[in-house]
Write an enzyme that holds these catalytic residues in place. Structure first.
Site, PDB file in Angstrom:
ATOM      1  N   HIS A  72     -16.984 -51.247 -45.166  1.00  0.00           N
ATOM      2  CA  HIS A  72     -17.292 -51.357 -43.829  1.00  0.00           C
ATOM      3  C   HIS A  72     -17.733 -50.169 -43.188  1.00  0.00           C
ATOM      4  O   HIS A  72     -17.291 -49.035 -43.255  1.00  0.00           O
ATOM      5  CB  HIS A  72     -16.041 -51.685 -43.197  1.00  0.00           C
ATOM      6  CG  HIS A  72     -15.788 -53.312 -43.315  1.00  0.00           C
ATOM      7  ND1 HIS A  72     -14.955 -54.104 -42.536  1.00  0.00           N
ATOM      8  CD2 HIS A  72     -16.385 -54.169 -44.133  1.00  0.00           C
ATOM      9  CE1 HIS A  72     -14.798 -55.285 -43.047  1.00  0.00           C
ATOM     10  NE2 HIS A  72     -15.664 -55.373 -43.996  1.00  0.00           N
ATOM     11  N   TYR A 201     -10.236 -55.283 -33.358  1.00  0.00           N
ATOM     12  CA  TYR A 201      -8.807 -54.625 -32.736  1.00  0.00           C
ATOM     13  C   TYR A 201      -8.907 -55.437 -31.201  1.00  0.00           C
ATOM     14  O   TYR A 201     -10.004 -54.870 -30.350  1.00  0.00           O
ATOM     15  CB  TYR A 201      -8.808 -53.506 -32.743  1.00  0.00           C
ATOM     16  CG  TYR A 201      -8.677 -52.776 -34.273  1.00  0.00           C
ATOM     17  CD1 TYR A 201      -9.677 -52.509 -34.967  1.00  0.00           C
ATOM     18  CD2 TYR A 201      -7.054 -52.485 -34.540  1.00  0.00           C
ATOM     19  CE1 TYR A 201      -9.538 -51.938 -36.352  1.00  0.00           C
ATOM     20  CE2 TYR A 201      -7.090 -51.911 -35.734  1.00  0.00           C
ATOM     21  CZ  TYR A 201      -8.087 -51.482 -36.670  1.00  0.00           C
ATOM     22  OH  TYR A 201      -7.988 -51.077 -37.868  1.00  0.00           O
ATOM     23  N   PRO A 300       1.235 -49.047 -37.987  1.00  0.00           N
ATOM     24  CA  PRO A 300      -0.181 -49.569 -38.798  1.00  0.00           C
ATOM     25  C   PRO A 300      -1.434 -49.790 -37.951  1.00  0.00           C
ATOM     26  O   PRO A 300      -2.156 -49.853 -38.763  1.00  0.00           O
ATOM     27  CB  PRO A 300       0.233 -51.121 -39.128  1.00  0.00           C
ATOM     28  CG  PRO A 300       1.621 -51.341 -38.519  1.00  0.00           C
ATOM     29  CD  PRO A 300       2.191 -50.397 -37.797  1.00  0.00           C
ATOM     30  N   LYS A 304      -3.244 -45.885 -41.405  1.00  0.00           N
ATOM     31  CA  LYS A 304      -3.348 -44.602 -42.067  1.00  0.00           C
ATOM     32  C   LYS A 304      -2.198 -44.137 -43.214  1.00  0.00           C
ATOM     33  O   LYS A 304      -2.370 -43.376 -43.945  1.00  0.00           O
ATOM     34  CB  LYS A 304      -2.983 -43.659 -40.953  1.00  0.00           C
ATOM     35  CG  LYS A 304      -3.967 -43.423 -39.660  1.00  0.00           C
ATOM     36  CD  LYS A 304      -5.104 -42.278 -40.351  1.00  0.00           C
ATOM     37  CE  LYS A 304      -6.519 -42.365 -39.656  1.00  0.00           C
ATOM     38  NZ  LYS A 304      -7.306 -43.233 -40.008  1.00  0.00           N
ATOM     39  N   TYR A 392     -10.781 -42.249 -37.501  1.00  0.00           N
ATOM     40  CA  TYR A 392     -10.522 -43.883 -38.017  1.00  0.00           C
ATOM     41  C   TYR A 392     -10.921 -43.752 -39.499  1.00  0.00           C
ATOM     42  O   TYR A 392     -10.183 -44.171 -40.493  1.00  0.00           O
ATOM     43  CB  TYR A 392     -11.239 -44.945 -37.329  1.00  0.00           C
ATOM     44  CG  TYR A 392     -10.985 -46.180 -38.024  1.00  0.00           C
ATOM     45  CD1 TYR A 392      -9.850 -47.062 -37.270  1.00  0.00           C
ATOM     46  CD2 TYR A 392     -11.652 -46.738 -38.877  1.00  0.00           C
ATOM     47  CE1 TYR A 392      -9.391 -48.150 -37.785  1.00  0.00           C
ATOM     48  CE2 TYR A 392     -11.141 -48.086 -39.389  1.00  0.00           C
ATOM     49  CZ  TYR A 392     -10.215 -48.783 -38.938  1.00  0.00           C
ATOM     50  OH  TYR A 392      -9.802 -49.903 -39.221  1.00  0.00           O
TER      51      TYR A 392
HETATM   52  P1  RFL Z   1       5.990 -47.241 -50.705  1.00  0.00           P
HETATM   53  O1  RFL Z   1       4.653 -48.300 -50.667  1.00  0.00           O
HETATM   54  O2  RFL Z   1       7.011 -47.680 -49.639  1.00  0.00           O
HETATM   55  O3  RFL Z   1       6.680 -47.146 -52.039  1.00  0.00           O
HETATM   56  C1  RFL Z   1       7.738 -46.642 -52.136  1.00  0.00           C
HETATM   57  C2  RFL Z   1       8.550 -47.065 -53.691  1.00  0.00           C
HETATM   58  O4  RFL Z   1       9.797 -46.476 -53.953  1.00  0.00           O
HETATM   59  C3  RFL Z   1      10.489 -47.637 -54.352  1.00  0.00           C
HETATM   60  N1  RFL Z   1      11.976 -46.901 -53.994  1.00  0.00           N
HETATM   61  C4  RFL Z   1      12.733 -46.456 -54.985  1.00  0.00           C
HETATM   62  N2  RFL Z   1      12.601 -46.317 -56.439  1.00  0.00           N
HETATM   63  C5  RFL Z   1      13.655 -45.961 -57.093  1.00  0.00           C
HETATM   64  N3  RFL Z   1      14.651 -45.420 -56.607  1.00  0.00           N
HETATM   65  C6  RFL Z   1      14.844 -45.649 -55.287  1.00  0.00           C
HETATM   66  N4  RFL Z   1      16.108 -45.366 -54.840  1.00  0.00           N
HETATM   67  C7  RFL Z   1      13.937 -46.189 -54.366  1.00  0.00           C
HETATM   68  N5  RFL Z   1      13.868 -46.561 -53.094  1.00  0.00           N
HETATM   69  C8  RFL Z   1      12.642 -46.935 -53.029  1.00  0.00           C
HETATM   70  C9  RFL Z   1      10.217 -48.861 -53.582  1.00  0.00           C
HETATM   71  O5  RFL Z   1      10.619 -50.146 -54.154  1.00  0.00           O
HETATM   72  C10 RFL Z   1       8.771 -48.570 -53.437  1.00  0.00           C
HETATM   73  O6  RFL Z   1       7.948 -49.131 -54.770  1.00  0.00           O
HETATM   74  O7  RFL Z   1       5.414 -45.968 -50.178  1.00  0.00           O
HETATM   75  P2  RFL Z   1       4.341 -45.067 -50.499  1.00  0.00           P
HETATM   76  O8  RFL Z   1       3.818 -45.086 -51.779  1.00  0.00           O
HETATM   77  O9  RFL Z   1       4.683 -43.617 -49.862  1.00  0.00           O
HETATM   78  O10 RFL Z   1       2.950 -45.745 -49.901  1.00  0.00           O
HETATM   79  C11 RFL Z   1       2.857 -45.882 -48.287  1.00  0.00           C
HETATM   80  C12 RFL Z   1       2.272 -46.985 -48.057  1.00  0.00           C
HETATM   81  O11 RFL Z   1       2.870 -48.147 -48.669  1.00  0.00           O
HETATM   82  C13 RFL Z   1       2.236 -47.268 -46.362  1.00  0.00           C
HETATM   83  O12 RFL Z   1       2.264 -46.326 -45.881  1.00  0.00           O
HETATM   84  C14 RFL Z   1       1.133 -48.388 -46.198  1.00  0.00           C
HETATM   85  O13 RFL Z   1       1.197 -49.947 -46.599  1.00  0.00           O
HETATM   86  C15 RFL Z   1       1.073 -48.580 -44.545  1.00  0.00           C
HETATM   87  N6  RFL Z   1      -0.003 -49.341 -44.183  1.00  0.00           N
HETATM   88  C16 RFL Z   1      -1.228 -49.260 -44.093  1.00  0.00           C
HETATM   89  N7  RFL Z   1      -1.337 -48.082 -44.608  1.00  0.00           N
HETATM   90  C17 RFL Z   1      -3.123 -47.763 -44.812  1.00  0.00           C
HETATM   91  O14 RFL Z   1      -3.306 -46.598 -45.009  1.00  0.00           O
HETATM   92  N8  RFL Z   1      -3.918 -48.920 -44.383  1.00  0.00           N
HETATM   93  C18 RFL Z   1      -3.337 -49.848 -43.918  1.00  0.00           C
HETATM   94  O15 RFL Z   1      -4.476 -50.538 -43.579  1.00  0.00           O
HETATM   95  C19 RFL Z   1      -2.245 -50.003 -43.764  1.00  0.00           C
HETATM   96  N9  RFL Z   1      -2.007 -51.385 -43.280  1.00  0.00           N
HETATM   97  C20 RFL Z   1       0.699 -50.854 -43.798  1.00  0.00           C
HETATM   98  C21 RFL Z   1      -0.339 -51.886 -43.220  1.00  0.00           C
HETATM   99  C22 RFL Z   1       1.986 -50.983 -43.730  1.00  0.00           C
HETATM  100  C23 RFL Z   1       2.313 -52.513 -43.263  1.00  0.00           C
HETATM  101  N10 RFL Z   1       3.462 -52.744 -43.509  1.00  0.00           N
HETATM  102  C24 RFL Z   1       4.150 -53.979 -43.998  1.00  0.00           C
HETATM  103  C25 RFL Z   1       4.560 -51.728 -43.387  1.00  0.00           C
HETATM  104  C26 RFL Z   1      -0.044 -52.952 -42.847  1.00  0.00           C
HETATM  105  C27 RFL Z   1       1.367 -53.425 -42.954  1.00  0.00           C
HETATM  106  C28 RFL Z   1       1.645 -54.619 -42.102  1.00  0.00           C
HETATM  107  C1  PHB Z   2      -4.854 -54.976 -42.954  1.00  0.00           C
HETATM  108  O1  PHB Z   2      -5.840 -55.369 -43.284  1.00  0.00           O
HETATM  109  O2  PHB Z   2      -3.752 -55.127 -43.270  1.00  0.00           O
HETATM  110  C2  PHB Z   2      -4.942 -53.814 -41.757  1.00  0.00           C
HETATM  111  C3  PHB Z   2      -6.152 -53.442 -41.253  1.00  0.00           C
HETATM  112  C4  PHB Z   2      -6.231 -52.473 -40.273  1.00  0.00           C
HETATM  113  C5  PHB Z   2      -5.095 -52.062 -39.668  1.00  0.00           C
HETATM  114  C6  PHB Z   2      -3.807 -52.346 -40.263  1.00  0.00           C
HETATM  115  C7  PHB Z   2      -4.011 -53.338 -41.346  1.00  0.00           C
HETATM  116  O3  PHB Z   2      -5.254 -51.144 -38.621  1.00  0.00           O
END
Ligand code: RFL
Ligand code: PHB
Length: 401
Positions: A72, A201, A300, A304, A392
């Site tokens: 994109h 957005y 979110p 980032k 962004y």
């Molecule tokens: P994670 O993905 O939480 O992984 C941590 C892992 O550790 C495990 N764990 C353990 N394992 C062993 N022993 C223990 N005691 C443990 N405790 C926990 C867990 O089961 C898990 O598998 O962290 P990590 O790797 O730092 O990754 C971070 C990302 O997952 C997170 O920042 C993103 O998902 C945030 N996020 C977004 N980030 C983006 O860069 N772009 C996006 O578009 C974006 N959209 C989002 C998001 C997060 C969202 N939610 C649900 C919070 C959209 C949403 C809705």
């Molecule tokens: C997503 O597609 O999950 C998404 C996209 C943009 C954001 C956050 C989440 O800023």
């Protein structure tokens, strides 16, 4: 068991670090508390910055992203029933973002590790990181009903916000910075092609809405599906929102003068995400390195979180490799400060974007006018738009800047 790097957590941070170390011939063991299916299905991020995409390619894990992901070059901001495209690429000298789901990144990294790398133990829950400030740290964990010990030279705490690694930094040396937000996101996946070809957005008096998407995936060549979000009060029960109510509310919030109606389809997933800003300093204690959500959380809105996690582990892998090859600990010593500079840039960007686009329960009419004025500036002034587009598409990784 003994290894060089004990990696706690198999989210994007832990899995990519394992891959980077495998590629350099540095031994590691990954401990993950959940099972493989859970890690591969957890719906989360969808937007990868240019730097993240490049890092995945360099790690040999970018093929599916290049095949199935959607590049994109712009996003749309909607407010006051009007549409404004921000041309990310034109404003940043050609940078772009990729729509590619975190689930798919994790699946590919898991497959690579199991095929070509060291151990990755699912159902292995870390209980504590011990002796992080000595030459022989260790991780106590529970696996297959037994308590085990993993001895190592370094620990990478990649266990997310709810993990245990962070607790190994003594409180006297720790400072945390936190802000909770007075709203949450209700996110859905819907089996219908997106109504717009770029992300939308939307700021509306009833609250924020986001139209995003997921590529078809699986090499099916099918159309992308819709990933949509609504601002809701914190603590909202996702089940309390009926499907028709969700579509009606989305439609109201993204409506423009003369705009098309939203395409509706079957909702296949529904969940509420709380919003939090959080930073743990420092990100290193002795031979323990925190990375990703274990060290910092962003709301979110700026997309980032995963991108920060990738920057952290790329920085950590470089530091460990440099130390092994030259004996120079400079990268290791600078790890926390290097990562935190980028983390705070992303915290600021996510904070500002969240604040601008959401409806604040206690905002005064004056506050609302100020937010509108800033949006007018971003959509009307090239310098402000450039600052937004650079934020962004991503702050460069430490030492790439
Ligand atoms: P994670 O993905 O939480 O992984 C941590 C892992 O550790 C495990 N764990 C353990 N394992 C062993 N022993 C223990 N005691 C443990 N405790 C926990 C867990 O089961 C898990 O598998 O962290 P990590 O790797 O730092 O990754 C971070 C990302 O997952 C997170 O920042 C993103 O998902 C945030 N996020 C977004 N980030 C983006 O860069 N772009 C996006 O578009 C974006 N959209 C989002 C998001 C997060 C969202 N939610 C649900 C919070 C959209 C949403 C809705
Ligand atoms: C997503 O597609 O999950 C998404 C996209 C943009 C954001 C956050 C989440 O800023």
């Amino acid at each position: 068991m003994r290894t060089t790097v004990a990696i706690v957590g198999a989210g994007p941070a832990g899995l990519l670090l394992a891959r980077l170390l495998d590629a350099e011939g540095i031994e590691s063991v990954v401990l993950e508390s959940r099972d493989r299916a859970h890690v591969e299905r957890r719906q989360r991020a969808g937007i990868l910055e240019q730097g993240t995409a490049d890092a995945l390619r360099a790690a040999g894990a970018g093929a599916r992203m290049d095949r199935e992901g959607l590049r994109h070059t712009g996003i749309e901001l909607r407010f006051d029933r009007r549409r404004h495209r921000v041309d990310l690429s034109a404003l940043t000298g050609g940078r772009s973002v990729y729509v590619h789901a975190q689930t798919e990144v994790c699946k590919d990294l898991i497959a690579l590790r199991l095929r070509t790398g060291g151990p990755l133990l699912f159902g292995a829950r870390a209980l504590a990181v011990e002796d992080a400030d000595t030459d022989r740290p260790r991780v106590r964990y529970r696996h297959g009903g037994r308590d085990e010990v993993l001895e190592c030279s370094y620990v990478a705490g990649c266990d997310g916000y709810w993990g245990v690694s962070r607790a190994a930094v003594p409180p006297a040396l720790t400072r945390t910075y936190e802000r909770s937000w007075p709203y949450a996101w209700l996110g859905i996946l819907a089996d219908v092609p997106p109504s717009h070809h770029e992300l939308v957005y939307a700021r509306h008096d009833r609250g924020f809405a986001l139209l995003s998407m997921r590529p078809a995936g699986g090499g099916t060549g099918g159309a992308p599906v819709s990933r949509l979000y609504l601002q809701v009060p914190p603590g909202t029960d996702a089940a309390s929102w009926g499907d028709a109510d969700i579509w009606d509310e989305l439609e109201r919030r993204v409506e423009t003068d003369g705009g098309r109606r939203l395409a509706r389809g079957a909702i296949t997933a529904k969940a509420v995400t709380p919003m939090r800003s959080y930073v743990h300093e420092p990100m290193r204690h002795g031979r323990l390195f925190l990375a990703g959500d274990a060290a910092h959380i962003v709301p979110p809105t700026g997309a980032k979180g995963l991108n920060l996690a990738v920057g952290d582990v790329v920085t950590l892998a470089r530091a460990l490799v440099a130390h092994r090859d030259t004996g120079d600990p400079a990268g290791i010593d600078a790890y926390s400060a290097d990562c935190l500079r980028r983390v705070w840039q992303a915290e600021h960007f996510s904070y500002t974007m969240t604040d601008l686009l959401h409806r604040h329960p206690d905002a005064s009419p004056f506050d609302d006018r100020l937010r509108r004025a800033r949006l007018d500036r971003i959509t009307g002034c090239r310098a402000a738009a450039t600052d937004f587009a650079e934020g962004y598409t991503g702050i460069p990784f430490p030492r790439d800047a």
